[in-house]
Each structure stands twice: as C-alpha cells, then as structure tokens.
Enzyme design. Structure first.
Site, short mmCIF file in Angstrom:
data_model
loop_
_atom_site.label_atom_id
_atom_site.label_comp_id
_atom_site.label_asym_id
_atom_site.label_seq_id
_atom_site.Cartn_x
_atom_site.Cartn_y
_atom_site.Cartn_z
N PRO A 1 0.82 -1.22 0.00
CA PRO A 1 0.00 0.00 0.00
C PRO A 1 0.86 1.27 0.00
O PRO A 1 2.09 1.20 0.01
CB PRO A 1 -0.76 -0.12 1.31
CG PRO A 1 0.22 -0.77 2.23
CD PRO A 1 1.09 -1.66 1.39
N TRP A 2 0.19 2.42 0.07
CA TRP A 2 0.88 3.70 -0.07
C TRP A 2 1.27 4.34 1.24
O TRP A 2 1.93 5.36 1.27
CB TRP A 2 0.01 4.69 -0.85
CG TRP A 2 -1.44 4.71 -0.43
CD1 TRP A 2 -2.47 4.10 -1.09
CD2 TRP A 2 -2.02 5.32 0.74
NE1 TRP A 2 -3.65 4.29 -0.41
CE2 TRP A 2 -3.40 5.04 0.72
CE3 TRP A 2 -1.51 6.08 1.79
CZ2 TRP A 2 -4.27 5.48 1.72
CZ3 TRP A 2 -2.37 6.51 2.79
CH2 TRP A 2 -3.73 6.22 2.75
N LYS B 1 4.56 -5.33 -6.37
CA LYS B 1 3.79 -4.24 -6.97
C LYS B 1 3.44 -3.24 -5.87
O LYS B 1 2.56 -3.47 -5.05
CB LYS B 1 2.49 -4.74 -7.62
CG LYS B 1 1.88 -3.63 -8.47
CD LYS B 1 0.38 -3.70 -8.59
CE LYS B 1 -0.36 -3.03 -7.49
NZ LYS B 1 -0.23 -1.56 -7.37
N SER C 1 1.96 0.42 -4.42
CA SER C 1 0.86 1.30 -4.87
C SER C 1 1.41 2.21 -5.96
O SER C 1 2.53 2.74 -5.82
CB SER C 1 0.36 2.14 -3.70
OG SER C 1 -0.44 3.20 -4.21
N GLU C 2 0.64 2.44 -7.00
CA GLU C 2 1.15 3.29 -8.08
C GLU C 2 1.25 4.76 -7.63
O GLU C 2 1.88 5.57 -8.29
CB GLU C 2 0.31 3.14 -9.36
CG GLU C 2 -0.92 4.03 -9.45
CD GLU C 2 -2.08 3.54 -8.60
OE1 GLU C 2 -1.92 2.51 -7.91
OE2 GLU C 2 -3.14 4.18 -8.63
N SER D 1 -6.10 -2.97 2.06
CA SER D 1 -7.41 -2.94 2.71
C SER D 1 -8.04 -4.34 2.76
O SER D 1 -7.71 -5.21 1.95
CB SER D 1 -8.33 -1.99 1.95
OG SER D 1 -8.54 -2.48 0.64
N GLU E 1 -2.08 -8.95 5.16
CA GLU E 1 -1.99 -7.94 6.24
C GLU E 1 -3.00 -6.85 5.88
O GLU E 1 -2.76 -6.08 4.95
CB GLU E 1 -0.59 -7.33 6.30
CG GLU E 1 0.51 -8.30 6.62
CD GLU E 1 0.56 -8.67 8.09
OE1 GLU E 1 -0.22 -8.11 8.88
OE2 GLU E 1 1.38 -9.54 8.42
N CYS F 1 -2.13 1.34 9.88
CA CYS F 1 -3.10 0.28 10.17
C CYS F 1 -3.19 -0.03 11.66
O CYS F 1 -4.16 -0.63 12.09
CB CYS F 1 -2.78 -0.95 9.36
SG CYS F 1 -1.06 -1.42 9.47
N GLU G 1 -12.72 1.70 9.24
CA GLU G 1 -11.40 2.31 9.18
C GLU G 1 -11.49 3.70 8.53
O GLU G 1 -11.99 3.82 7.41
CB GLU G 1 -10.50 1.40 8.33
CG GLU G 1 -9.04 1.60 8.56
CD GLU G 1 -8.18 0.61 7.78
OE1 GLU G 1 -8.61 0.15 6.71
OE2 GLU G 1 -7.08 0.33 8.25
P1 NDP Z 1 -5.73 -1.00 -1.11
O1 NDP Z 1 -6.27 -2.29 -0.61
O2 NDP Z 1 -6.62 -0.10 -1.86
O3 NDP Z 1 -4.48 -1.28 -2.05
C1 NDP Z 1 -3.39 -2.06 -1.63
C2 NDP Z 1 -2.63 -2.55 -2.85
O4 NDP Z 1 -3.45 -3.47 -3.59
C3 NDP Z 1 -2.26 -1.43 -3.82
O5 NDP Z 1 -0.98 -1.71 -4.37
C4 NDP Z 1 -3.36 -1.57 -4.87
O6 NDP Z 1 -3.00 -1.04 -6.10
C5 NDP Z 1 -3.52 -3.07 -4.94
N1 NDP Z 1 -4.76 -3.53 -5.55
C6 NDP Z 1 -5.94 -2.87 -5.69
N2 NDP Z 1 -6.84 -3.65 -6.34
C7 NDP Z 1 -6.23 -4.83 -6.62
C8 NDP Z 1 -6.63 -6.04 -7.26
N3 NDP Z 1 -7.86 -6.20 -7.75
N4 NDP Z 1 -5.73 -7.05 -7.37
C9 NDP Z 1 -4.49 -6.90 -6.86
N5 NDP Z 1 -4.04 -5.78 -6.25
C10 NDP Z 1 -4.90 -4.75 -6.11
O7 NDP Z 1 -5.07 -0.29 0.16
P2 NDP Z 1 -4.40 1.14 0.23
O8 NDP Z 1 -3.27 1.23 -0.74
O9 NDP Z 1 -5.49 2.13 0.17
O10 NDP Z 1 -3.73 1.09 1.70
C11 NDP Z 1 -4.44 1.34 2.83
C12 NDP Z 1 -4.91 0.04 3.47
O11 NDP Z 1 -3.79 -0.79 3.78
C13 NDP Z 1 -5.61 0.26 4.78
O12 NDP Z 1 -6.77 -0.54 4.84
C14 NDP Z 1 -4.59 -0.20 5.81
O13 NDP Z 1 -5.15 -0.61 7.02
C15 NDP Z 1 -3.91 -1.30 5.10
N6 NDP Z 1 -2.59 -1.56 5.70
C16 NDP Z 1 -2.42 -2.68 6.45
C17 NDP Z 1 -1.22 -2.94 7.07
C18 NDP Z 1 -1.01 -4.19 7.87
O14 NDP Z 1 0.13 -4.50 8.17
N7 NDP Z 1 -2.05 -4.92 8.24
C19 NDP Z 1 -0.10 -2.01 6.95
C20 NDP Z 1 -0.38 -0.88 6.12
C21 NDP Z 1 -1.60 -0.67 5.53
P3 NDP Z 1 -3.54 0.43 -6.49
O15 NDP Z 1 -2.84 1.35 -5.57
O16 NDP Z 1 -3.14 0.59 -7.88
O17 NDP Z 1 -5.03 0.41 -6.33
#
Ligand code: NDP
Length: 495
Positions: free
Chosen positions: A149-150, A174, A176-177, A228, A249, A283, A383
C-alpha cells in the site's frame, strides 16, 4: 517532465507498456514523476526474470545471502538521506518522520533479516519412529508476488521483500502506483550491493491491472498482500483459483483502553501520538479510545490541548509535525466520515475540517477529536485512515474488553493501567495481533506484526515471517535396511 522508468525488471529500469502514470507529491499536488504503468505483459516479464533468478538464488548458502544482505545494509546507510527525502515527498511525510522512523526502521529490518537468513529453525532430526531418521528441510517457495500500500511505501516494500529473499525466494513487488519511488530505490540498492539481477523486481501499475496479473500468474507460488480488507478478500479469492499460498496484512481499527488507575498524562500523550502518526494513515493507529468514566473528561481535555499544539506544514520543514493525507480523494473520504458522525449527533471537539490558510494543493486535514459517537456508528466501526480519534466512556473492565473486541478488525490494541492484573487480562482477552501495555505504536524487527479476524493472517517482520515464505518438508529415511518391515504385515502377510 521527461518520462521515468518506473519498472525494475531483471536488474534494470524499464518504461512500462501500459497507460501513462503520474506520481504526485501529496503536500503540493505537483507531479514529481511521469511514466507508464505496468501491464500483464510487464508483470509476465518480471515474473520470468524472478523465475530465471530463482535456482541460483535458492542455491546460495544462507551465509552467502546474509553477506549480500549486510552489503545491502551498507548501501542503504549511504543512501539514507536520499531515501528519506524521496519518501517524504512521495508519501507526504514530514521529513522528521521519514528520517527518524521510515528509513532507520527499514535499515534495521534489512540488518535483522541479514542475520536471520542464517537461523532457519525447525524440529531436530531424530528417530521418532525408531526405524527412521526424520529431518526437516525448510525450502523457499519460488517466485513470490507481493502487493503493498501507499502509507509506508518503503517499510512495506521491506517487510515484503526481506523475509522472502532471506529465505531464498525471488520476488516481484507491486507497490501502490501512488508511491512507487522508494520501492524502486530499495530494489536498486540491493543490486548495487551485489544481489543478483532478477531476485528483486518491481512493477509499478494499478491494482486491477498489474496487481491482478501478478495474483493470477501461474509461475507465482505465493501472494503476500498488505492493503485494505476489501481488496484483500478479492486477492484471496483470485489466488484460490490457482491454489496459491496467501499472506494477508489488512486493515485495522485499534482500540486504546484507559483504565481509571492509568497515568493520565502518559495515556493522553500516547493517544495523540498513536492517533496522528502518519496522519492516522497507519493500520495500527489508535482510533477508538475507551476511557473509564472517572478519567473521561480530563483525558478528553488533555488530548484536545495536545492536538492544539500539532503543527501542520510543508513536509520538508523539520518543524512540521503533521503532513497531508495521501490524496484529495482520500481527504474527502475522511472528511465525509467525520461529517456523517457529526450529523449523527457526535461532538467534534477539535478539528473536523480542512485547514483554512495553509498548503495550497495539498490534502491537509486537521487533527480531529470526537466524543459522543455510538459504538455501532460508522466512525467507530470502520477504518477512517485519517487523523481522527474517537473517545468513548466505559464503566467496568468487562465492558472495556467487550468494546475493544467489538469491531471486525483485530490488528493492534493498547491497554493503559498501573495494575498488572488488569494489563495482563487485557493482553490475554483483547483479540489482536499486538497488544501494547502503556504504549501504542512501537514496532521492532525481532517481533512479528500481523492480524486477527478481518485484519488478515500471517506475520511480517521477525523470524515468524519465515513460516510464510518457506515450505516445510519432512524427509523420513529408513535406518533398518530391512526388506520386510513389520508394518507391512498390516497390509499383507506373504513370507
Ligand atoms: P488497497 O487495498 O486499496 O491497495 C493495496 C494494494 O493493492 C495497492 O498496491 C493496490 O493497487 C492493490 N490492488 C488494488 N486492487 C487490486 C486487485 N484487484 N488485485 C491486486 N491488487 C490490487 O489499500 P491502500 O493502498 O489504500 O492502503 C491502505 C490500506 O492498507 C488500509 O486498509 C490499511 O489498514 C492497510 N494496511 C495494512 C497494514 C497491515 O500491516 N495490516 C499495513 C499498512 C496498511 P492500487 O494502488 O493501484 O489500487
């Protein structure tokens, strides 16, 4: 701005073959890099590079991998300032946070896994049956597909890459873009340290294209995902189609339980730091403070005072405490949730708005303190991923534990008390992968991070992460050299 190569495949930067991609600075809205996103074809090339690199990398000794990872640590130290500056601009982090948390944490994690590479553990070989020697091999799985994630781009890349490669796997990450830049620098630092080309590859692209292609790829042995819960579910469902191992995670909604014998000043400071770290885009951030009624008003007052002292500002200014949210779209989501809580009758004690004067172009939002929300409301259950702390009262210890456990998530929690029996009970009964006692947020390379319930499963960091990234093979060798073994008589009795 000239096009940048945002893919790292087989040890070289490449332009993607997909749609144009712009990377912007969350604090200003300025474009800081442009390139092209990864398509399924780019993912295929990266997986092929990782697959080609796997036999040689898996064949290195743990000591050889450890040496290369120690060299990687040295390169990261040399490049620490650059990493911090890029992370700060790309993720919108105050430079102090990038310099004092993200970068040193990443370097320490790399150093930990450089050592841990030599300490894969298992049961001792022994004659458990009496007639055989049983031994355990822990083998790498092959090509790992990771999605990050980002919010902490560099640390999340490290958490995914390090245990995988220390155990002898190769990887395609991969990011986050929105925030690919430090993942690319981290991989390049590995190559500069001597890690062979193809062991670590980075594909920058959007989730539904590059992420989906990675999860579906037949040559990917395992998917490790941080993000997420909604997307995690989709990833797990897709991975099930090809029976891949999955490590998830996911999101969190950490409770922060303050008993009436707690050190109030410590709890108030812990709540502000725990709620506002990384603008709450963490998170494990403290999101729901449950405070025993005798301390409630004083706690809310002290937290409000401390929030008033938090400085919002440009991320490069060392005086800035809090930067912007990641995008304006995300800020709209945060502010929408706060507005709905207000409309439903909650009191916004501090913040709850976009700051008036500062930071044109940036997605800033004020530190926000809310009381009077109900336990079943959206702001308490879902969240927010923003700088928002909700405080609710409780009367009995039983009630506090029940409220702490009353969301779908279970990633992290904290309990604040000077009574050891209360804190022990909280650590036993709160359903979360981490329970802090009289603190909230610290992490450490030697200890695992991972969730319960809708926060996912599997562990990042620590030697426990090797359980995700290795296959355990039992080798059972006959030691009798007998053709007629007694157990055959159960099946047939021919002399
Ligand atoms: P997202 O779930 O939106 O995205 C996470 C990653 O998944 C990104 O790289 C995203 O790419 C990619 N993704 C999106 N759709 C798909 C798909 N259909 N197939 C495969 N990959 C996909 O999360 P966020 O980036 O918004 O990050 C925030 C979330 O991460 C929060 O819910 C947070 O709680 C969680 N998090 C959890 C942690 C933990 O350790 N438990 C630690 C840090 C964050 P793209 O960006 O291009 O959409």
């Amino acid at each position: 701005m000239s096009q940048q190569e945002l893919q790292y495949i087989g040890g070289a930067r490449r332009l993607g073959s997909g749609e144009p991609l712009s990377v912007t600075a969350p604090a200003t809205g300025e474009v800081i890099a442009t390139g092209k996103g990864a398509t399924a074809a780019d993912v295929d090339a990266a997986v092929a590079a990782a697959k080609a690199a796997f036999p040689e990398w898996a064949g290195t000794t743990p000591g050889e991998r450890s040496d290369l990872m120690h060299a990687w640590v040295r390169v990261l130290h040399e490049r620490a300032d650059e990493l911090a500056a890029v992370e700060s601009v790309n993720a919108g982090k105050p430079i102090r946070l990038a310099q004092e948390f993200d970068v040193p944490g990443t370097i320490d994690n790399t150093a930990f896994f450089a050592g841990a590479a030599r300490h894969l553990e298992g049961k001792s070989a022994a004659e458990y049956s009496g007639d055989h020697t049983s031994s355990i091999r822990r083998e790498p799985l092959g090509v790992i597909g990771s999605i990050s994630p980002w919010n902490y781009p560099l640390q999340m890349a490290a958490w995914k890459i390090l245990p995988a490669v220390a155990a002898g796997n190769t990887i395609v990450l991969k990011p986050s873009e929105l925030t690919p830049l430090t993942s690319l620098l981290f991989a390049e630092a590995a190559t500069a340290a001597g890690v062979p080309a193809g062991v670590i590859n980075v594909v920058t692209g959007v989730g539904p294209v590059a992420g989906q292609a990675l999860v579906e790829h037949p040559d990917v042995a395992m998917v490790s995902f941080t993000g997420s819960t909604v997307v995690g579910r989709q990833v797990a469902a897709t991975a099930a189609g090809s029976v891949k191992r999955v490590h998830l995670e996911l999101g969190g909604k950490a409770p922060f339980v303050v008993f009436d014998d707690a050190d109030l000043e410590a709890a108030a400071r812990g709540a502000v730091a725990g709620a506002l770290i990384n603008v709450g885009q963490d998170c494990t951030a403290a999101t729901r403070a449950y405070v025993q009624r005798p301390l409630f008003d004083e706690f809310v007052g002290r937290v409000a005072d401390l929030m008033d002292r938090v400085t919002l500002g440009p991320v490069e200014d060392p005086e800035t405490d809090m930067g912007p949210l990641i995008t304006r779209k995300h800020r709209d989501k945060v502010s929408g949730m706060v507005d709905r809580a207000r409309d439903a009758g909650a009191k916004v004690v501090r913040g709850g708005r976009i700051p008036e004067h500062t930071h044109e172009g940036g997605a800033y939002y004020e530190p926000t303190l809310i009381t009077g929300a109900t336990q079943d409301s959206e702001i308490v259950q879902q969240e927010v991923f923003g700088p928002v702390l909700v405080v609710l009262p409780f009367d009995t210890d039983d009630e506090a534990i029940a409220l702490a456990n009353d969301t779908a998530y279970g990633l992290a929690a904290s309990a604040w008390s000077t009574n050891v029996y209360r804190t022990q009970r909280a650590s036993r009964e709160i359903q979360a992968g981490c329970v802090w006692i009289n603190d909230h947020i610290p992490i450490i390379s030697e200890m695992p991070h991972g969730g319960y319930k809708a926060s996912g499963f599997g562990k990042d960091m620590s030697a426990y992460a090797f359980d995700e990234y290795t296959n355990i093979k039992h080798v059972m060798s006959d030691i009798t050299a007998a053709a007629h073994k007694p157990w055959h008589d159960v099946i047939f009795r021919a002399e």
